[in-house]
Design a protein around this motif. Structure first.
Motif, PDB file in Angstrom:
ATOM      1  N   THR B  96     -19.224 -33.935  15.947  1.00  0.00           N
ATOM      2  CA  THR B  96     -18.593 -35.232  16.135  1.00  0.00           C
ATOM      3  C   THR B  96     -19.021 -35.807  17.474  1.00  0.00           C
ATOM      4  O   THR B  96     -19.521 -35.072  18.333  1.00  0.00           O
ATOM      5  N   PRO B  97     -18.806 -37.088  17.674  1.00  0.00           N
ATOM      6  CA  PRO B  97     -18.975 -37.642  19.013  1.00  0.00           C
ATOM      7  C   PRO B  97     -17.960 -37.026  19.961  1.00  0.00           C
ATOM      8  O   PRO B  97     -16.991 -36.429  19.530  1.00  0.00           O
ATOM      9  N   GLY B  98     -18.182 -37.194  21.235  1.00  0.00           N
ATOM     10  CA  GLY B  98     -17.216 -36.652  22.185  1.00  0.00           C
ATOM     11  C   GLY B  98     -17.892 -35.728  23.168  1.00  0.00           C
ATOM     12  O   GLY B  98     -19.027 -35.329  22.975  1.00  0.00           O
ATOM     13  N   GLY B  99     -17.157 -35.377  24.199  1.00  0.00           N
ATOM     14  CA  GLY B  99     -17.776 -34.669  25.302  1.00  0.00           C
ATOM     15  C   GLY B  99     -18.395 -33.348  24.932  1.00  0.00           C
ATOM     16  O   GLY B  99     -19.504 -33.035  25.353  1.00  0.00           O
ATOM     17  N   LEU B 100     -17.691 -32.540  24.138  1.00  0.00           N
ATOM     18  CA  LEU B 100     -18.181 -31.188  23.933  1.00  0.00           C
ATOM     19  C   LEU B 100     -19.184 -31.103  22.797  1.00  0.00           C
ATOM     20  O   LEU B 100     -20.021 -30.217  22.782  1.00  0.00           O
ATOM     21  N   LYS B 101     -19.123 -32.006  21.836  1.00  0.00           N
ATOM     22  CA  LYS B 101     -20.053 -32.029  20.700  1.00  0.00           C
ATOM     23  C   LYS B 101     -20.132 -30.653  20.046  1.00  0.00           C
ATOM     24  O   LYS B 101     -21.211 -30.107  19.847  1.00  0.00           O
ATOM     25  N   THR B 102     -18.988 -30.088  19.712  1.00  0.00           N
ATOM     26  CA  THR B 102     -18.969 -28.786  19.073  1.00  0.00           C
ATOM     27  C   THR B 102     -19.699 -28.841  17.751  1.00  0.00           C
ATOM     28  O   THR B 102     -19.446 -29.711  16.922  1.00  0.00           O
ATOM     29  N   GLN B 103     -20.603 -27.903  17.548  1.00  0.00           N
ATOM     30  CA  GLN B 103     -21.417 -27.890  16.340  1.00  0.00           C
ATOM     31  C   GLN B 103     -20.845 -26.912  15.315  1.00  0.00           C
ATOM     32  O   GLN B 103     -20.495 -25.781  15.644  1.00  0.00           O
ATOM     33  N   TYR B 104     -20.777 -27.388  14.077  1.00  0.00           N
ATOM     34  CA  TYR B 104     -20.296 -26.583  12.963  1.00  0.00           C
ATOM     35  C   TYR B 104     -21.472 -26.321  12.027  1.00  0.00           C
ATOM     36  O   TYR B 104     -22.179 -27.256  11.642  1.00  0.00           O
ATOM     37  N   PHE B 105     -21.615 -25.043  11.667  1.00  0.00           N
ATOM     38  CA  PHE B 105     -22.813 -24.613  10.947  1.00  0.00           C
ATOM     39  C   PHE B 105     -22.561 -24.406   9.462  1.00  0.00           C
ATOM     40  O   PHE B 105     -21.474 -24.015   9.047  1.00  0.00           O
ATOM     41  N   GLY B 106     -23.612 -24.615   8.695  1.00  0.00           N
ATOM     42  CA  GLY B 106     -23.618 -24.255   7.294  1.00  0.00           C
ATOM     43  C   GLY B 106     -23.972 -22.791   7.120  1.00  0.00           C
ATOM     44  O   GLY B 106     -24.285 -22.096   8.091  1.00  0.00           O
ATOM     45  N   PRO B 107     -23.972 -22.332   5.870  1.00  0.00           N
ATOM     46  CA  PRO B 107     -24.215 -20.908   5.601  1.00  0.00           C
ATOM     47  C   PRO B 107     -25.679 -20.497   5.684  1.00  0.00           C
ATOM     48  O   PRO B 107     -25.987 -19.312   5.679  1.00  0.00           O
ATOM     49  N   GLY B 108     -26.573 -21.485   5.753  1.00  0.00           N
ATOM     50  CA  GLY B 108     -27.989 -21.156   5.907  1.00  0.00           C
ATOM     51  C   GLY B 108     -28.756 -21.130   4.596  1.00  0.00           C
ATOM     52  O   GLY B 108     -28.186 -20.940   3.517  1.00  0.00           O
ATOM     53  N   THR B 109     -30.052 -21.358   4.713  1.00  0.00           N
ATOM     54  CA  THR B 109     -30.999 -21.183   3.609  1.00  0.00           C
ATOM     55  C   THR B 109     -32.025 -20.153   4.057  1.00  0.00           C
ATOM     56  O   THR B 109     -32.672 -20.326   5.096  1.00  0.00           O
ATOM     57  N   ARG B 110     -32.141 -19.098   3.260  1.00  0.00           N
ATOM     58  CA  ARG B 110     -33.145 -18.082   3.597  1.00  0.00           C
ATOM     59  C   ARG B 110     -34.446 -18.457   2.918  1.00  0.00           C
ATOM     60  O   ARG B 110     -34.516 -18.491   1.679  1.00  0.00           O
ATOM     61  N   LEU B 111     -35.462 -18.750   3.719  1.00  0.00           N
ATOM     62  CA  LEU B 111     -36.779 -19.154   3.212  1.00  0.00           C
ATOM     63  C   LEU B 111     -37.753 -18.000   3.364  1.00  0.00           C
ATOM     64  O   LEU B 111     -37.894 -17.435   4.451  1.00  0.00           O
ATOM     65  N   LEU B 112     -38.406 -17.676   2.267  1.00  0.00           N
ATOM     66  CA  LEU B 112     -39.438 -16.638   2.276  1.00  0.00           C
ATOM     67  C   LEU B 112     -40.744 -17.257   1.822  1.00  0.00           C
ATOM     68  O   LEU B 112     -40.827 -17.806   0.720  1.00  0.00           O
ATOM     69  N   VAL B 113     -41.747 -17.188   2.690  1.00  0.00           N
ATOM     70  CA  VAL B 113     -43.068 -17.729   2.371  1.00  0.00           C
ATOM     71  C   VAL B 113     -44.010 -16.564   2.092  1.00  0.00           C
ATOM     72  O   VAL B 113     -44.171 -15.668   2.937  1.00  0.00           O
ATOM     73  N   LEU B 114     -44.593 -16.583   0.898  1.00  0.00           N
ATOM     74  CA  LEU B 114     -45.481 -15.479   0.479  1.00  0.00           C
ATOM     75  C   LEU B 114     -46.948 -15.871   0.585  1.00  0.00           C
ATOM     76  O   LEU B 114     -47.291 -17.063   0.487  1.00  0.00           O
TER      77      LEU B 114
END
Lengths: 116, 114
Positions: B96-114
């Motif tokens: 969000t806007p604001g002084g601390l700008k705390t970041q909230y994360f998603g669960p991630g995407t695991r990418l594998l390149v072969l």
């Protein structure tokens, strides 16, 4: 430049005993500091954040951290470990150049194991 | 409680192929980020995005990478021609806007390149 150092890559405790995960920071100004937790196969969850309003910060699940400027430390503690606390913990510093966004600098992580 | 979501959770691709990783940030957030974590390494900042433009990017974020917010809800990371070393967990975050700008994360995407 801002950075964080997590002093232990692995910590093992017994259930019901205290937890201490150590973090030291380097910052040229008053830092914004965070602890995030990552459970196996899950995302990064915010545990707590230091905003400079209070040096002792309480977070979720009974965790707290104390900001000590003289020691440049932000150690994470919990009085009594639970099996569900087993996870990887990241100490994080925020880099904010005053623009719209900031960026987070992560420590290398501490893997907490809780023995029954 | 609102969450950041990411799709797919896992992606396997051949070297040289294009991939698009998708994220739906928390609805009232205005700032968006991508990070990656190569196996056994630190979580690293890739890029931040605000007001339909890149706010900051790391040296990792070269011309092979791009981000966009195509429809006001999704936030995507495209890798044009994947390399083996792009294999990693990719995390999206929003704040969000604001002084601390705390970041909230998603669960991630695991990418594998072969």
């Amino acid at each position: 430049a801002q950075s964080v150092t997590q002093l232990d890559s692995h910590v093992s405790v017994s259930e019901g005993t205290p937890v201490l995960l150590r973090c030291n920071y380097s910052s040229s100004y008053s830092p914004s500091l965070f602890w995030y937790v990552q459970h196996p196969n899950k995302g990064l969850q915010l545990l707590l954040k230091y905003t400079s309003a209070a040096t002792l910060v309480k977070g979720i699940n009974g965790f707290e951290a104390e900001f000590k400027k003289s020691e440049t430390s932000f150690h994470l503690t919990k009085p009594s470990a639970h099996m569900s606390d087993a996870a990887e913990y990241f100490c994080v510093v925020s880099v904010d150049y005053g623009g719209a966004t900031n960026k987070l600098i992560f420590g290398t992580g501490t893997l907490l194991a809780v023995q029954p | 409680e609102p969450e950041v979501t990411q799709t797919p959770s896992h992606q396997v691709t051949q070297m040289g192929q294009e991939v698009i990783l998708r994220c739906v940030p928390i609805s009232n957030h205005l700032y968006f980020y991508w990070y990656r974590q190569i196996l056994g390494q630190k979580v690293e900042f890739l890029v931040s995005f605000y007001n339909n433009e890149i706010s900051e990017k790391s040296e990792i974020f070269d011309d092979q990478f791009s981000v966009e917010r195509p429809d006001g809800s999704n936030f995507t990371l495209k890798i044009r021609s994947t390399k083996l070393e792009d294999s990693a967990m990719y995390f999206c975050a929003s704040s969000t806007p604001g002084g601390l700008k705390t970041q909230y994360f998603g669960p991630g995407t695991r990418l594998l390149v072969l």
